[in-house]
Motif scaffolding. Structure first.
Motif, PDB file in Angstrom:
ATOM      1  N   GLU A 193     -21.433  20.042  28.316  1.00  0.00           N
ATOM      2  CA  GLU A 193     -21.747  20.755  29.556  1.00  0.00           C
ATOM      3  C   GLU A 193     -20.472  21.262  30.222  1.00  0.00           C
ATOM      4  O   GLU A 193     -20.424  22.383  30.750  1.00  0.00           O
ATOM      5  N   ALA A 194     -19.432  20.436  30.172  1.00  0.00           N
ATOM      6  CA  ALA A 194     -18.149  20.846  30.758  1.00  0.00           C
ATOM      7  C   ALA A 194     -17.590  22.071  30.047  1.00  0.00           C
ATOM      8  O   ALA A 194     -17.063  23.001  30.675  1.00  0.00           O
ATOM      9  N   ALA A 195     -17.719  22.104  28.719  1.00  0.00           N
ATOM     10  CA  ALA A 195     -17.240  23.243  27.947  1.00  0.00           C
ATOM     11  C   ALA A 195     -18.036  24.500  28.271  1.00  0.00           C
ATOM     12  O   ALA A 195     -17.479  25.595  28.380  1.00  0.00           O
ATOM     13  N   HIS A 196     -19.342  24.331  28.457  1.00  0.00           N
ATOM     14  CA  HIS A 196     -20.190  25.456  28.851  1.00  0.00           C
ATOM     15  C   HIS A 196     -19.732  26.041  30.181  1.00  0.00           C
ATOM     16  O   HIS A 196     -19.648  27.266  30.338  1.00  0.00           O
ATOM     17  N   GLU A 197     -19.446  25.173  31.131  1.00  0.00           N
ATOM     18  CA  GLU A 197     -19.032  25.638  32.458  1.00  0.00           C
ATOM     19  C   GLU A 197     -17.696  26.354  32.398  1.00  0.00           C
ATOM     20  O   GLU A 197     -17.490  27.369  33.076  1.00  0.00           O
ATOM     21  N   GLU A 198     -16.774  25.846  31.587  1.00  0.00           N
ATOM     22  CA  GLU A 198     -15.478  26.502  31.435  1.00  0.00           C
ATOM     23  C   GLU A 198     -15.643  27.889  30.802  1.00  0.00           C
ATOM     24  O   GLU A 198     -14.977  28.846  31.202  1.00  0.00           O
ATOM     25  N   LEU A 199     -16.529  27.976  29.832  1.00  0.00           N
ATOM     26  CA  LEU A 199     -16.782  29.259  29.192  1.00  0.00           C
ATOM     27  C   LEU A 199     -17.319  30.280  30.187  1.00  0.00           C
ATOM     28  O   LEU A 199     -16.880  31.433  30.223  1.00  0.00           O
ATOM     29  N   LYS A 200     -18.266  29.845  30.995  1.00  0.00           N
ATOM     30  CA  LYS A 200     -18.868  30.754  31.970  1.00  0.00           C
ATOM     31  C   LYS A 200     -17.813  31.320  32.914  1.00  0.00           C
ATOM     32  O   LYS A 200     -17.832  32.499  33.267  1.00  0.00           O
ATOM     33  N   LYS A 201     -16.875  30.480  33.324  1.00  0.00           N
ATOM     34  CA  LYS A 201     -15.831  30.919  34.251  1.00  0.00           C
ATOM     35  C   LYS A 201     -14.902  31.950  33.628  1.00  0.00           C
ATOM     36  O   LYS A 201     -14.259  32.733  34.330  1.00  0.00           O
ATOM     37  N   SER A 202     -14.804  31.944  32.303  1.00  0.00           N
ATOM     38  CA  SER A 202     -13.905  32.882  31.621  1.00  0.00           C
ATOM     39  C   SER A 202     -14.529  34.250  31.408  1.00  0.00           C
ATOM     40  O   SER A 202     -13.863  35.178  30.938  1.00  0.00           O
ATOM     41  N   LEU A 203     -15.799  34.407  31.748  1.00  0.00           N
ATOM     42  CA  LEU A 203     -16.527  35.649  31.496  1.00  0.00           C
ATOM     43  C   LEU A 203     -16.637  36.496  32.756  1.00  0.00           C
ATOM     44  O   LEU A 203     -16.782  35.965  33.865  1.00  0.00           O
ATOM     45  N   ALA A 204     -16.609  37.802  32.595  1.00  0.00           N
ATOM     46  CA  ALA A 204     -16.816  38.695  33.741  1.00  0.00           C
ATOM     47  C   ALA A 204     -18.234  38.529  34.276  1.00  0.00           C
ATOM     48  O   ALA A 204     -18.454  38.516  35.492  1.00  0.00           O
ATOM     49  N   ILE A 205     -19.194  38.413  33.381  1.00  0.00           N
ATOM     50  CA  ILE A 205     -20.573  38.081  33.755  1.00  0.00           C
ATOM     51  C   ILE A 205     -20.718  36.586  33.508  1.00  0.00           C
ATOM     52  O   ILE A 205     -20.737  36.139  32.362  1.00  0.00           O
ATOM     53  N   GLU A 206     -20.811  35.803  34.569  1.00  0.00           N
ATOM     54  CA  GLU A 206     -20.646  34.348  34.446  1.00  0.00           C
ATOM     55  C   GLU A 206     -21.903  33.643  33.939  1.00  0.00           C
ATOM     56  O   GLU A 206     -22.512  32.826  34.626  1.00  0.00           O
ATOM     57  N   ARG A 207     -22.271  33.967  32.722  1.00  0.00           N
ATOM     58  CA  ARG A 207     -23.340  33.255  32.022  1.00  0.00           C
ATOM     59  C   ARG A 207     -23.145  33.453  30.532  1.00  0.00           C
ATOM     60  O   ARG A 207     -22.518  34.423  30.094  1.00  0.00           O
ATOM     61  N   LEU A 208     -23.652  32.521  29.749  1.00  0.00           N
ATOM     62  CA  LEU A 208     -23.662  32.719  28.306  1.00  0.00           C
ATOM     63  C   LEU A 208     -24.753  33.731  27.961  1.00  0.00           C
ATOM     64  O   LEU A 208     -25.754  33.851  28.669  1.00  0.00           O
ATOM     65  N   GLY A 209     -24.546  34.444  26.879  1.00  0.00           N
ATOM     66  CA  GLY A 209     -25.533  35.420  26.457  1.00  0.00           C
ATOM     67  C   GLY A 209     -26.751  34.758  25.819  1.00  0.00           C
ATOM     68  O   GLY A 209     -26.713  33.591  25.422  1.00  0.00           O
ATOM     69  N   GLN A 210     -27.810  35.519  25.728  1.00  0.00           N
ATOM     70  CA  GLN A 210     -29.032  35.080  25.072  1.00  0.00           C
ATOM     71  C   GLN A 210     -29.219  35.882  23.785  1.00  0.00           C
ATOM     72  O   GLN A 210     -28.753  37.026  23.683  1.00  0.00           O
ATOM     73  N   PRO A 211     -29.878  35.307  22.773  1.00  0.00           N
ATOM     74  CA  PRO A 211     -30.147  36.072  21.550  1.00  0.00           C
ATOM     75  C   PRO A 211     -30.791  37.431  21.834  1.00  0.00           C
ATOM     76  O   PRO A 211     -30.514  38.406  21.144  1.00  0.00           O
ATOM     77  N   GLU A 212     -31.599  37.483  22.879  1.00  0.00           N
ATOM     78  CA  GLU A 212     -32.263  38.728  23.264  1.00  0.00           C
ATOM     79  C   GLU A 212     -31.255  39.818  23.619  1.00  0.00           C
ATOM     80  O   GLU A 212     -31.488  41.006  23.372  1.00  0.00           O
ATOM     81  N   ASP A 213     -30.116  39.424  24.191  1.00  0.00           N
ATOM     82  CA  ASP A 213     -29.087  40.410  24.542  1.00  0.00           C
ATOM     83  C   ASP A 213     -28.563  41.121  23.306  1.00  0.00           C
ATOM     84  O   ASP A 213     -28.305  42.329  23.320  1.00  0.00           O
ATOM     85  N   VAL A 214     -28.394  40.375  22.227  1.00  0.00           N
ATOM     86  CA  VAL A 214     -27.930  40.957  20.967  1.00  0.00           C
ATOM     87  C   VAL A 214     -29.054  41.754  20.312  1.00  0.00           C
ATOM     88  O   VAL A 214     -28.834  42.848  19.774  1.00  0.00           O
TER      89      VAL A 214
END
Length: 247
Positions: free
Chosen positions: A198-219
């Motif tokens: 969970e901590a790694a997920h939160e760090e990843l989100k902070k590194s993105l301009a859009i602060e969320r992980l993508g969904q398969p639907e986005d691809v």
């Protein structure tokens, strides 16, 4: 439906991004041939769900790193469906570790499936595309293939190779009305990223301009566009779906 009367082949199409693309294509009128490494309950469930769209859907078992298996299954698919219009090379694996700790199999398996698999499957269908004077290839690369990533030298190399391969195929076969593009996803919520804390997920989100992980639907939404005639003047491109991870 923008893919009506089209036949699409999707490798690794029973889970994650591949499953999302298969679903999106079927919803938009395409018949689907899904290639998976093995027949599992998960794979059969995915095929059953796809079949509920009313489209023709079949599962084929094949190790994409084996050129003989690939050639055989390609012939079987063309015989079953009569043609193939779209090929999505999505099958891929990871074997993450720092370079000195990577075993030979960690390197070979990732290159064999991710890169060589993409090459073998494309080669198996390219003559079909030439005969029918048209075809559309969508390769799933990764943003890591553009920017690199610590602990993923093998994976990054395989995905960077797909980018070079995509551009070369586009140049070789554009005159034959065959297009080839690549999608470079960033961090997408799939079984691969579910291993992160969970901590790694939160760090990843902070590194993105859009602060969320993508969904398969986005691809899948981009894959639908690239697989359709709406993108008929686009080839040799690598398009990121990464929430601004690499800008």
């Amino acid at each position: 439906m923008i893919l009506e009367n089209k036949v699409a082949v999707i490798t690794g199409g029973t889970r994650g991004i591949g499953q999302a693309i298969a679903g999106k294509y079927a919803e938009n009128g395409a018949d689907i041939a899904v290639i998976a490494t093995r027949k599992t309950e998960e794979a059969e469930s995915a095929i059953l769900e796809l079949s509920e769209t009313g489209r023709k859907v079949r599962l084929y078992i094949c190790d994409v790193s084996d050129p003989d298996q690939v050639a055989s299954v390609a012939e079987e698919i063309i015989a079953d469906f009569g043609k193939v219009d779209i090929l999505v090379n999505n099958a891929g694996i990871t074997r993450d570790n720092l370079l000195p700790s990577l075993g030979i199999m960690d390197i070979d398996d990732v290159i064999d499936i991710n890169l060589k698999g993409t090459m073998f499957v494309t080669r198996a269908f390219i003559r079909n595309f030439i005969r029918q004077r048209g075809g559309n290839i969508v390769n799933i690369s990764s943003v890591v293939g553009l920017m690199g990533n610590r602990g993923q030298t093998n994976y990054a190399a395989s995905k960077a190779g797909i980018i070079g391969f995509t551009k070369s195929v586009a140049k070789e076969y554009g005159r034959k009305n065959i297009r080839c593009n690549a999608i470079a996803p960033g961090y997408i919520e799939t079984a691969m990223t579910a291993k992160l804390s969970e901590a790694a997920h939160e760090e990843l989100k902070k590194s993105l301009a859009i602060e969320r992980l993508g969904q398969p639907e986005d691809v899948a939404n981009l894959a639908l566009f690239l697989g359709s005639e709406n993108s008929s003047y686009i080839t040799g491109e690598v398009i990121k779906v990464d929430g601004g991870m690499y800008v």
